[in-house]
Design a protein around this motif. Structure first.
Motif, PDB file in Angstrom:
ATOM      1  N   GLU A  43      33.775   7.418   4.180  1.00 48.21           N
ATOM      2  CA  GLU A  43      33.519   6.244   3.336  1.00 48.21           C
ATOM      3  C   GLU A  43      32.354   6.477   2.383  1.00 48.21           C
ATOM      4  O   GLU A  43      31.994   5.597   1.619  1.00 48.21           O
ATOM      5  CB  GLU A  43      33.237   5.006   4.202  1.00 48.21           C
ATOM      6  N   GLY A  44      31.734   7.655   2.451  1.00 44.47           N
ATOM      7  CA  GLY A  44      30.616   7.969   1.559  1.00 44.47           C
ATOM      8  C   GLY A  44      29.257   7.608   2.111  1.00 44.47           C
ATOM      9  O   GLY A  44      28.255   7.662   1.393  1.00 44.47           O
ATOM     10  N   THR A  45      29.182   7.262   3.387  1.00 52.14           N
ATOM     11  CA  THR A  45      27.894   6.945   4.001  1.00 52.14           C
ATOM     12  C   THR A  45      27.146   8.241   4.295  1.00 52.14           C
ATOM     13  O   THR A  45      27.704   9.183   4.853  1.00 52.14           O
ATOM     14  CB  THR A  45      28.089   6.151   5.305  1.00 52.14           C
ATOM     15  N   THR A  46      25.882   8.281   3.931  1.00 51.26           N
ATOM     16  CA  THR A  46      25.053   9.459   4.157  1.00 51.26           C
ATOM     17  C   THR A  46      24.748   9.605   5.640  1.00 51.26           C
ATOM     18  O   THR A  46      24.215   8.684   6.259  1.00 51.26           O
ATOM     19  CB  THR A  46      23.737   9.346   3.368  1.00 51.26           C
ATOM     20  N   SER A  60      25.382   4.052   1.664  1.00 54.24           N
ATOM     21  CA  SER A  60      26.528   4.570   0.926  1.00 54.24           C
ATOM     22  C   SER A  60      26.057   5.406  -0.252  1.00 54.24           C
ATOM     23  O   SER A  60      25.249   4.950  -1.067  1.00 54.24           O
ATOM     24  CB  SER A  60      27.400   3.423   0.420  1.00 54.24           C
ATOM     25  N   ALA A  61      26.569   6.614  -0.335  1.00 53.80           N
ATOM     26  CA  ALA A  61      26.221   7.483  -1.456  1.00 53.80           C
ATOM     27  C   ALA A  61      26.771   6.929  -2.766  1.00 53.80           C
ATOM     28  O   ALA A  61      26.240   7.223  -3.831  1.00 53.80           O
ATOM     29  CB  ALA A  61      26.757   8.888  -1.218  1.00 53.80           C
ATOM     30  N   GLY A  62      27.816   6.130  -2.702  1.00 52.58           N
ATOM     31  CA  GLY A  62      28.407   5.552  -3.898  1.00 52.58           C
ATOM     32  C   GLY A  62      27.512   4.565  -4.607  1.00 52.58           C
ATOM     33  O   GLY A  62      27.700   4.299  -5.785  1.00 52.58           O
TER      34      GLY A  62
END
Length: 75
Positions: A43-46, A60-62
């Motif tokens: 989901e783009g979570t670091t 979230s990296a997003g």
């Protein structure tokens, strides 16, 4: 490439939780100067981003601004 392969093997042997703990350890075996292992979930979570921005773990990296780098010259 060996650095990434070693990290992958570490995760396979020790499991995700232990691997992320080691990846996030600024004095651990997967931080060598400016070279380090980073990880995001699907989901783009670091999950891992040592040692420079530990406050981004779990975010979230997003929604984070991406750093810019000069283009590769190809020469």
């Amino acid at each position: 490439m060996a650095f990434v392969q070693n990290a992958s093997e570490y995760a396979e042997v020790h499991g995700q939780e232990a691997a992320l703990r080691e990846f996030n350890n600024p004095s651990g075996q997967f931080v060598k100067g400016e070279l380090y292992i980073f990880s995001y979930d699907l989901e783009g979570t670091t999950l891992a981003l040592p040692p420079f921005q530990p406050d981004l773990i779990g975010k979230s990296a997003g929604t984070q601004p991406m750093p810019t780098a000069p283009p590769l010259s190809g020469k």
